[in-house]
Motif scaffolding. Structure first.
Motif, PDB file in Angstrom:
ATOM      1  N   ILE A 174       0.860  -1.191   0.000  1.00 56.08           N
ATOM      2  CA  ILE A 174       0.000   0.000   0.000  1.00 56.08           C
ATOM      3  C   ILE A 174       0.891   1.234   0.000  1.00 56.08           C
ATOM      4  CG2 ILE A 174      -1.745   1.279   1.308  1.00 56.08           C
ATOM      5  CD1 ILE A 174      -2.645  -1.423   2.464  1.00 56.08           C
ATOM      6  N   PRO A 175       0.632   2.204  -0.884  1.00 48.70           N
ATOM      7  CA  PRO A 175       1.442   3.432  -0.906  1.00 48.70           C
ATOM      8  C   PRO A 175       1.524   4.069   0.480  1.00 48.70           C
ATOM      9  CG  PRO A 175      -0.051   3.387  -2.775  1.00 48.70           C
ATOM     10  CD  PRO A 175      -0.419   2.219  -1.911  1.00 48.70           C
ATOM     11  N   LYS A 176       2.707   4.600   0.802  1.00 47.13           N
ATOM     12  CA  LYS A 176       2.945   5.142   2.147  1.00 47.13           C
ATOM     13  C   LYS A 176       1.944   6.213   2.544  1.00 47.13           C
ATOM     14  CE  LYS A 176       7.868   4.054   2.540  1.00 47.13           C
ATOM     15  NZ  LYS A 176       7.880   3.050   1.479  1.00 47.13           N
ATOM     16  N   ASP A 177       1.498   7.042   1.581  1.00 45.74           N
ATOM     17  CA  ASP A 177       0.571   8.124   1.925  1.00 45.74           C
ATOM     18  C   ASP A 177      -0.845   7.614   2.183  1.00 45.74           C
ATOM     19  OD1 ASP A 177       0.408   7.405  -0.718  1.00 45.74           O
ATOM     20  OD2 ASP A 177      -0.136   9.390  -1.447  1.00 45.74           O
ATOM     21  N   LEU A 178      -1.134   6.349   1.826  1.00 47.95           N
ATOM     22  CA  LEU A 178      -2.456   5.769   2.065  1.00 47.95           C
ATOM     23  C   LEU A 178      -2.468   4.789   3.244  1.00 47.95           C
ATOM     24  CD1 LEU A 178      -3.670   5.016  -1.580  1.00 47.95           C
ATOM     25  CD2 LEU A 178      -4.235   6.985  -0.147  1.00 47.95           C
ATOM     26  N   LEU A 179      -1.278   4.353   3.648  1.00 49.22           N
ATOM     27  CA  LEU A 179      -1.198   3.307   4.662  1.00 49.22           C
ATOM     28  C   LEU A 179      -1.758   3.769   6.005  1.00 49.22           C
ATOM     29  CD1 LEU A 179      -0.355   0.450   5.351  1.00 49.22           C
ATOM     30  CD2 LEU A 179       1.980   1.279   5.774  1.00 49.22           C
ATOM     31  N   GLU A 180      -1.518   5.017   6.379  1.00 51.68           N
ATOM     32  CA  GLU A 180      -2.033   5.519   7.650  1.00 51.68           C
ATOM     33  C   GLU A 180      -3.550   5.458   7.690  1.00 51.68           C
ATOM     34  OE1 GLU A 180      -1.868   9.466  10.558  1.00 51.68           O
ATOM     35  OE2 GLU A 180      -0.796   9.478   8.642  1.00 51.68           O
ATOM     36  N   SER A 181      -4.197   5.873   6.594  1.00 51.62           N
ATOM     37  CA  SER A 181      -5.653   5.831   6.521  1.00 51.62           C
ATOM     38  C   SER A 181      -6.163   4.396   6.556  1.00 51.62           C
ATOM     39  CB  SER A 181      -6.136   6.529   5.247  1.00 51.62           C
ATOM     40  OG  SER A 181      -7.522   6.357   5.074  1.00 51.62           O
ATOM     41  N   GLU A 182      -5.434   3.480   5.894  1.00 54.10           N
ATOM     42  CA  GLU A 182      -5.839   2.069   5.899  1.00 54.10           C
ATOM     43  C   GLU A 182      -5.789   1.493   7.314  1.00 54.10           C
ATOM     44  OE1 GLU A 182      -6.942  -0.283   3.723  1.00 54.10           O
ATOM     45  OE2 GLU A 182      -7.282   1.322   2.277  1.00 54.10           O
ATOM     46  N   LEU A 183      -4.781   1.877   8.067  1.00 57.10           N
ATOM     47  CA  LEU A 183      -4.613   1.338   9.416  1.00 57.10           C
ATOM     48  C   LEU A 183      -5.565   1.975  10.425  1.00 57.10           C
ATOM     49  CD1 LEU A 183      -0.728   1.108   9.542  1.00 57.10           C
ATOM     50  CD2 LEU A 183      -2.289  -0.824   9.787  1.00 57.10           C
ATOM     51  N   PHE A 184      -5.683   3.292  10.385  1.00 58.24           N
ATOM     52  CA  PHE A 184      -6.423   4.010  11.431  1.00 58.24           C
ATOM     53  C   PHE A 184      -7.779   4.534  10.979  1.00 58.24           C
ATOM     54  CE2 PHE A 184      -1.835   4.760  12.353  1.00 58.24           C
ATOM     55  CZ  PHE A 184      -1.759   3.937  13.465  1.00 58.24           C
ATOM     56  N   GLY A 185      -8.089   4.437   9.678  1.00 62.49           N
ATOM     57  CA  GLY A 185      -9.338   4.980   9.181  1.00 62.49           C
ATOM     58  C   GLY A 185      -9.259   6.493   9.025  1.00 62.49           C
ATOM     59  N   HIS A 186     -10.329   7.098   8.553  1.00 60.80           N
ATOM     60  CA  HIS A 186     -10.349   8.558   8.395  1.00 60.80           C
ATOM     61  C   HIS A 186     -11.771   9.071   8.564  1.00 60.80           C
ATOM     62  CE1 HIS A 186     -11.036   7.090   4.162  1.00 60.80           C
ATOM     63  NE2 HIS A 186     -12.042   7.939   4.282  1.00 60.80           N
ATOM     64  N   VAL A 187     -11.865  10.372   8.846  1.00 65.66           N
ATOM     65  CA  VAL A 187     -13.176  11.008   8.948  1.00 65.66           C
ATOM     66  C   VAL A 187     -13.485  11.692   7.625  1.00 65.66           C
ATOM     67  CG1 VAL A 187     -12.958  11.349  11.427  1.00 65.66           C
ATOM     68  CG2 VAL A 187     -12.211  13.163   9.865  1.00 65.66           C
ATOM     69  N   LYS A 188     -14.747  11.977   7.427  1.00 61.42           N
ATOM     70  CA  LYS A 188     -15.177  12.666   6.205  1.00 61.42           C
ATOM     71  C   LYS A 188     -14.455  14.012   6.085  1.00 61.42           C
ATOM     72  CE  LYS A 188     -19.361  14.390   3.924  1.00 61.42           C
ATOM     73  NZ  LYS A 188     -20.836  14.546   4.043  1.00 61.42           N
ATOM     74  N   GLY A 189     -13.899  14.266   4.892  1.00 63.53           N
ATOM     75  CA  GLY A 189     -13.212  15.525   4.637  1.00 63.53           C
ATOM     76  C   GLY A 189     -11.780  15.565   5.109  1.00 63.53           C
ATOM     77  N   ALA A 190     -11.234  14.435   5.579  1.00 61.89           N
ATOM     78  CA  ALA A 190      -9.861  14.418   6.095  1.00 61.89           C
ATOM     79  C   ALA A 190      -8.848  14.730   4.999  1.00 61.89           C
ATOM     80  CB  ALA A 190      -9.547  13.058   6.727  1.00 61.89           C
ATOM     81  N   PHE A 191      -9.179  14.363   3.767  1.00 59.86           N
ATOM     82  CA  PHE A 191      -8.300  14.636   2.627  1.00 59.86           C
ATOM     83  C   PHE A 191      -9.145  14.601   1.370  1.00 59.86           C
ATOM     84  CE2 PHE A 191      -7.936  10.205   4.001  1.00 59.86           C
ATOM     85  CZ  PHE A 191      -8.402   9.544   2.883  1.00 59.86           C
ATOM     86  N   THR A 192      -8.588  15.021   0.264  1.00 62.48           N
ATOM     87  CA  THR A 192      -9.311  15.029  -1.002  1.00 62.48           C
ATOM     88  C   THR A 192      -9.781  13.622  -1.340  1.00 62.48           C
ATOM     89  OG1 THR A 192      -7.938  16.865  -1.758  1.00 62.48           O
ATOM     90  CG2 THR A 192      -9.173  15.639  -3.437  1.00 62.48           C
ATOM     91  N   GLY A 193     -11.051  13.464  -1.586  1.00 61.93           N
ATOM     92  CA  GLY A 193     -11.606  12.146  -1.917  1.00 61.93           C
ATOM     93  C   GLY A 193     -12.231  11.445  -0.731  1.00 61.93           C
ATOM     94  N   ALA A 194     -12.025  11.972   0.482  1.00 66.55           N
ATOM     95  CA  ALA A 194     -12.623  11.353   1.683  1.00 66.55           C
ATOM     96  C   ALA A 194     -14.057  11.856   1.834  1.00 66.55           C
ATOM     97  CB  ALA A 194     -11.787  11.678   2.908  1.00 66.55           C
ATOM     98  N   THR A 195     -14.939  11.322   1.002  1.00 69.17           N
ATOM     99  CA  THR A 195     -16.337  11.797   0.988  1.00 69.17           C
ATOM    100  C   THR A 195     -17.170  11.213   2.117  1.00 69.17           C
ATOM    101  OG1 THR A 195     -16.865  10.033  -0.581  1.00 69.17           O
ATOM    102  CG2 THR A 195     -16.301  12.192  -1.504  1.00 69.17           C
TER     103      THR A 195
END
Length: 470
Positions: A204-225
């Protein structure tokens, strides 16, 4: 499709008879009783797919019946039906184990819809239980393949550590079976009924791995709808398998360290702290101790992960296990394809000589390819790839360099002795006196060594030859 069996428990004869009549007309097998005590007696005698119970009944009431069914562990789904409808009674029934709740009076369609939903839920639960049993059977310790001292030592460690919550670090080359060991640990632990969530940190690309492990909230980054749970949340109560953990960036290593220490984290872009109960099993094809020395891996995280270290040897260092693995993979392929393929002894010997840079995974893929392409059920040396046919005998050797994690010298020497004895017996055509001469032993010593390995049991059972006549 098998007819569903339904048990109705209601102390009022009118509603009880109506339920029985409505359900029987739909083709269900229905039994009806007056109270919870009679219902429990019937449940002890035979299985029911669904129990529909009134909540207010004499002797054993509906709530106690629901609790007893729940405690029994039986695959029976329960529905509560009552004229005393309230939010409180509905919540209490659900807590006691009811799948759903229906208030009298109800329509025929409402009843049948709820019954259908309950039976479908029960079917899914039953299938899930069956799949979990299959998975647990697949990863039983008895199904782990390998008789070499190194693998037996690993299996002993796995057996001891499985039912603890200790963090495990599995090191070994790619294809050695690290994930198989991780799954065996999980499915033989008290967390076996909870999720095993794997993630390959190197895929998994390094910039996506954190989100894969910990999840994300809506609007955390571009595309996080939308908000999304990460692997730690998904593994709550179970096990998170961090494959190729050595590929993590230093920034992410800090965050993983915090979860290991505190069992808490925040989603990417979030402020709410989430708490989880997760066991960690990590694996890597790197030597993490050297990565620490080179400054590429945090020392504190390494020690957090390295609570129980397991190093899986490459296949070339346990070539005595190759015939066992060949037969295991061959059995799988024959069952899958309905074939009856087998290898000649010469083919097995040639396969055992090859060093397998891709380890067990390479051997598994090779056996599959040979079975798929076989024109004849008997696979000989001539069907093997040239690189295997042309490998000199016994090219797979024991390690001559001391591994960083050390070794058990006695076991390594024992493995070497077994291999040399096997070679001597092969070269001598099984004649023990000739094999003993090749090894510089007397025959009695060789026979004793074979007996300790259990290789003379069949010979011992054979009747002694009759003395010559006359």
């Amino acid at each position: 499709m098998a007819t569903a069996h339904i048990l109705v428990a209601d102390d009022e004869s009118g509603p009880r008879g109506l339920l029985r009549q409505l359900l029987a007309r739909e083709g269900y097998e229905v039994a009806a009783v007056e109270d919870g005590e009679q219902a429990l007696e019937l449940l002890r005698e035979r299985h029911f797919d669904l129990v529909i119970t009134d909540l207010v009944m004499p002797r054993v009431d509906g709530l106690e019946l629901l609790r007893e069914v729940q405690r029994s562990g039986d695959a029976t789904v329960c529905m509560a039906v009552t004229a005393h409808g309230s939010i409180e009674s509905a919540i209490e029934a659900m807590r006691a184990g009811a799948f759903d709740y229906l208030t009298k009076p109800f329509t025929r369609n409402a009843l049948l819809l709820q019954v259908e939903r309950a039976l479908e839920y029960g079917k899914l639960q039953s299938e899930n239980r069956h799949l979990r049993r299959e998975v647990r059977d697949k990863y039983k310790f008895a199904n782990l393949i390998g008789d070499s001292p190194a693998m037996q030592r690993i299996y002993r460690i796995v057996g001891k550590v499985a039912d603890s919550d200790a963090t495990v670090l599995i090191e070994g080359e790619s294809g050695t079976g690290k994930e198989l060991l991780a799954r065996a640990i999980h499915y033989n632990s008290r967390r076996a009924d909870r999720p095993l969530v794997p993630i390959n940190c190197g895929a998994i690309p390094k910039d996506l791995l954190e989100s894969e492990l910990f999840g994300h909230v809506k609007g955390a980054f571009t595309g996080a709808t939308t908000s999304r749970a990460g692997r730690f949340e998904l593994a709550d109560g179970g096990t998170l398998f961090l494959d190729e953990v050595g590929e993590m960036s230093p920034d992410l290593q800090v965050k993983i360290l915090r979860v290991l220490q505190e069992q808490e984290f925040e989603r990417v872009g979030g402020t709410k702290t989430l708490h989880v109960d997760v066991r960690i099993i990590a694996a890597t094809n790197k030597e993490l101790e050297r990565e620490v020395e080179a400054g590429r891996f945090r020392e504190d995280l390494y020690y957090r992960l390295n609570v129980v270290p397991i190093t899986v040897p490459p296949l070339r260092e346990r070539s005595g296990d190759i015939p066992l693995l060949i037969h295991h993979f061959l059995e799988i392929q024959n069952e899958r394809r309905g074939s009856r393929c087998r290898f000649t002894e010469e083919a097995i010997q040639a396969l055992s000589n090859y060093p397998y840079p891709g380890n067990v995974r390479e051997l598994e893929n090779l056996v599959e390819r040979l079975v798929v392409l076989a024109d004849d059920p008997v696979i000989g040396v001539e069907e093997l790839p040239p690189k295997i046919r042309n490998t000199p005998p016994h090219a797979a050797t024991l390690p001559m360099n001391l591994p960083p994690e050390g070794l058990v010298l006695k076991e390594v020497l024992e493995e070497l002795e077994h291999r040399l004895i096997d070679q001597a017996l092969e070269m001598s055509g099984g004649v023990k006196s000739k094999a003993a001469k090749l090894l510089g032993l007397n025959r009695t010593t060789l026979v004793e060594k074979l007996r300790k390995r259990g290789l003379l049991e069949e010979e011992a059972k054979r009747p002694a030859p009759a003395p010559p006549a006359g």
